[in-house]
Scaffold this motif. Sequence first.
Motif, short mmCIF file in Angstrom:
data_model
loop_
_atom_site.label_atom_id
_atom_site.label_comp_id
_atom_site.label_asym_id
_atom_site.label_seq_id
_atom_site.Cartn_x
_atom_site.Cartn_y
_atom_site.Cartn_z
N PRO A 83 -12.87 55.46 81.00
CA PRO A 83 -13.69 56.21 80.04
C PRO A 83 -13.59 55.73 78.60
O PRO A 83 -14.53 55.90 77.83
N GLN A 84 -12.45 55.12 78.21
CA GLN A 84 -12.30 54.64 76.83
C GLN A 84 -12.62 53.16 76.70
O GLN A 84 -12.39 52.55 75.65
N ASP A 85 -13.15 52.58 77.78
CA ASP A 85 -13.52 51.15 77.78
C ASP A 85 -12.34 50.28 77.34
O ASP A 85 -12.48 49.36 76.53
N ILE A 86 -11.17 50.57 77.89
CA ILE A 86 -9.96 49.81 77.58
C ILE A 86 -10.02 48.43 78.23
O ILE A 86 -10.45 48.27 79.37
N THR A 87 -9.58 47.43 77.49
CA THR A 87 -9.44 46.08 78.03
C THR A 87 -8.00 45.88 78.48
O THR A 87 -7.07 45.99 77.67
N VAL A 88 -7.81 45.61 79.76
CA VAL A 88 -6.48 45.36 80.31
C VAL A 88 -6.29 43.85 80.42
O VAL A 88 -7.02 43.18 81.14
N THR A 89 -5.31 43.33 79.69
CA THR A 89 -5.10 41.88 79.60
C THR A 89 -3.77 41.49 80.24
O THR A 89 -2.70 41.75 79.67
N PRO A 90 -3.78 40.88 81.44
CA PRO A 90 -2.53 40.44 82.05
C PRO A 90 -1.96 39.21 81.36
O PRO A 90 -2.69 38.25 81.07
N LEU A 91 -0.65 39.24 81.09
CA LEU A 91 0.06 38.11 80.49
C LEU A 91 1.38 37.92 81.22
O LEU A 91 1.87 38.85 81.87
N GLU A 92 1.96 36.75 81.09
CA GLU A 92 3.30 36.54 81.66
C GLU A 92 4.25 37.55 81.05
O GLU A 92 4.24 37.78 79.83
N ALA A 93 5.09 38.16 81.88
CA ALA A 93 5.94 39.25 81.43
C ALA A 93 6.79 38.87 80.21
O ALA A 93 6.97 39.69 79.29
N ALA A 94 7.32 37.66 80.20
CA ALA A 94 8.19 37.25 79.10
C ALA A 94 7.45 37.14 77.78
O ALA A 94 8.08 37.18 76.71
N GLN A 95 6.12 37.01 77.81
CA GLN A 95 5.34 36.85 76.59
C GLN A 95 4.92 38.19 75.96
O GLN A 95 4.46 38.23 74.82
N LEU A 96 5.08 39.27 76.71
CA LEU A 96 4.54 40.56 76.26
C LEU A 96 5.13 41.07 74.93
O LEU A 96 4.38 41.57 74.09
N PRO A 97 6.45 40.97 74.71
CA PRO A 97 6.96 41.46 73.42
C PRO A 97 6.33 40.76 72.22
O PRO A 97 6.07 41.39 71.19
N ARG A 98 6.05 39.45 72.36
CA ARG A 98 5.44 38.71 71.25
C ARG A 98 3.96 39.04 71.11
O ARG A 98 3.38 38.84 70.04
N ALA A 99 3.36 39.53 72.19
CA ALA A 99 1.92 39.83 72.16
C ALA A 99 1.61 41.18 71.53
O ALA A 99 0.44 41.45 71.20
#
Length: 292
Positions: free
Chosen positions: A183-199
């Motif tokens: 409903p909120q038109d969220i974009t779900v972006t998969p990334l390598e787990a180790a990169q998530l804190p920097r993202a």
Amino acid sequence: MRTTSAVIGAAAAVTLALTACGAPSEQAAESSGEEGAAEVLRVGVSPVPHGDILSFIDENLAEEAGLDLEIVEISDYNTPNTLLVEGELDANYFQHRTYLNEWAANGPDADFTYITDVHIERLGLYSEGVETIDDLPEGAEIAVPNDPANLNRALGILQAEGLIEVDPEAGELATEKDITDNPQDITVTPLEAAQLPRAIADVDAAVVNGNYAIEANLPEESNVLAWEPEGDDYVEAYANGLVALEENAEDERVRLLAELLHDERVLEFVKESWQGVVLAVDADGTVIETSE
């Protein structure tokens, strides 16, 4: 004695911290075939919290128990199983059953044995700029882990918070393609787990694995918008545990380490060190509750 060396893994550099303990037990000496000297048990781990937990055992419990540990710290999720299959490790401790089953189904032919549960690392929804879940804007971008098992867990958080709905037919390996209502038109972006804190600085929020969140100090420095829900099969599916190849599952050193991982001193160490993010699991598979 403490020495350090390095090995290159498939996805990242692997740092090895070798710690040798004295006074081996009689059983350990017998298993080595060498009187008075226990054979080293080589265990691959994620640096945090797994490496910290094994270091606590090495420094406080191993010598008395007669266990000689070599702790191999590995920063990615693929190399520990690869090294186990190749015989470079005797065991590893970094993954939950769901990840192991998915990796085994798609990796080299090998028989793994999940020895025992140790702890759960809760996935959290973190943000630098958003203070509460209700503040997420229309069209928000949320980064999630891209490995199938943890991607499903991340979608579970978003669904529990009412942000999306996921097709129940997708099962435990649902992906962003299985979102049926947004409903909120969220974009779900998969990334390598180790990169998530920097993202996190580049997205509105990110679902981050507990070990990487701890390493990046996210629980202290970012806003925690939500924790993953704890269902009936939470421990069975997502507790991190000790794993060995089937041929080594009854190795006395592996079984001794499994016992030490459930020592009361280890459970207390986990509770005091990572309250709210890492939850200790006892030998019966029961989560040890802690205040946040």
